[in-house]
Design an enzyme around this catalytic site. Structure first.
Site, PDB file in Angstrom:
ATOM      1  N   CYS A 187      -0.131  43.510   6.998  1.00  0.00           N
ATOM      2  CA  CYS A 187      -1.074  43.653   5.879  1.00  0.00           C
ATOM      3  C   CYS A 187      -2.149  44.663   6.246  1.00  0.00           C
ATOM      4  O   CYS A 187      -1.904  45.615   6.966  1.00  0.00           O
ATOM      5  CB  CYS A 187      -1.659  42.293   5.510  1.00  0.00           C
ATOM      6  SG  CYS A 187      -2.466  41.466   6.888  1.00  0.00           S
ATOM      7  N   CYS A 188      -3.365  44.433   5.793  1.00  0.00           N
ATOM      8  CA  CYS A 188      -4.376  45.480   5.843  1.00  0.00           C
ATOM      9  C   CYS A 188      -5.010  45.683   7.213  1.00  0.00           C
ATOM     10  O   CYS A 188      -5.541  46.733   7.497  1.00  0.00           O
ATOM     11  CB  CYS A 188      -5.477  45.177   4.825  1.00  0.00           C
ATOM     12  SG  CYS A 188      -4.866  45.078   3.141  1.00  0.00           S
TER      13      CYS A 188
END
Length: 276
Positions: A115-116
């Protein structure tokens, strides 16, 4: 430099078939769906563990080299004496012929998920301030070329068409897509791109980066480290990414979908608008 495998694939599946329950318009049905593989690769530099990267298991040599270059651990390929990837152990072991800039005070062990990742300030860590430089490439692009490059990037991402679960990054001239990489992690896709450029000694001047996701500050910094003057993305930028782009002289183009897009910073590189 020696490597354990020749390039793409690594002998690991990129996606797998799963039985699912599908709902549509009031009815359920049983179907089969393809889902993207997540693979954990732990990177060691001179026997010192640096990070675990969760990735799509292809072009892992590019990923490792791009990651190390992006982090400022290596500055040129002459430093890399050996790179051995064990797909069974899930490890990448890099040995350098010279001392590298790997200080635990600046490179704390961290887990880099698909993810981020962690939020940061203008420069996330010490190494960002030393590896993300101002880009002075005078490359220009026309609106029709922006549209074409994004279309070519989407067409090249076969794993996305199968699973819908990966990001794509492409290195382009204004005229055409030259190279693309995909990964479940958007930063990984860019590291794979950077790794190919770094390993080949390719000059990024006159090139554009096309990207399937949103323009976060981390993505923008990776583009800066590659040295590209223009980045085109399918989704929105963040305010911090635009602040960095203004500072580092990078033209950011977002919401590049269909026939339209937004130009956020340094529009002088985009031809055809009233200011040119």
């Amino acid at each position: 430099m020696s490597t354990a495998s020749p390039g793409a694939g690594e002998g690991l599946p990129l996606h797998t078939r799963r039985r699912i329950l599908h709902y549509d318009g009031g009815d359920f049905s049983v179907r089969e769906d393809e889902v993207a593989t997540e693979y954990a690769l732990t990177v060691f530099v001179n026997d010192q563990e640096m990070a675990t990267v969760v990735c799509t298991p292809e072009y892992m040599e590019d990923l490792v080299i791009g990651f190390l270059a992006s982090e400022g651990v290596i500055r040129h390929m002459g430093q890399v004496q050996d790179l051995v990837i064990s797909r069974f152990r899930g490890t990448a072991r890099v040995r350098t012929s010279t001392d590298v800039n790997f200080n635990q005070a600046f490179y704390n062990k961290r887990y880099i998920a698909s993810c981020c990742g962690k939020g940061r300030q203008m420069f996330y860590y010490y190494n960002d301030a030393h590896t993300a430089k101002r880009v002075d490439d005078p490359v220009r692009i026309q609106p029709s070329q922006v549209v074409t490059l994004m279309r070519e990037l989407e067409a090249s991402a076969s794993l996305w068409h199968v699973t819908g679960g990966v990001h794509a990054a492409g290195l382009c001239t204004p005229e055409r897509l030259e190279l693309s990489r995909v990964d479940i992690g958007r930063h990984n896709a860019l590291d794979k791109l950077y790794g190919h450029v770094f390993r080949s000694g390719r000059d990024v001047a006159g090139h554009v980066v096309a990207f399937s996701g949103r323009l976060s500050s981390e993505v923008l910094l990776k583009v800066a480290k590659m040295g590209a003057g223009i980045v085109i993305a399918k989704s929105a930028p963040t305010a911090l990414a635009l602040d960095i782009a203004e500072t580092l002289n990078i033209t950011t183009i977002g919401f590049a979908r269909g026939q339209g897009f937004h130009v956020y910073t340094h529009p002088w590189r985009v031809g055809g608008h009233p200011g040119t």
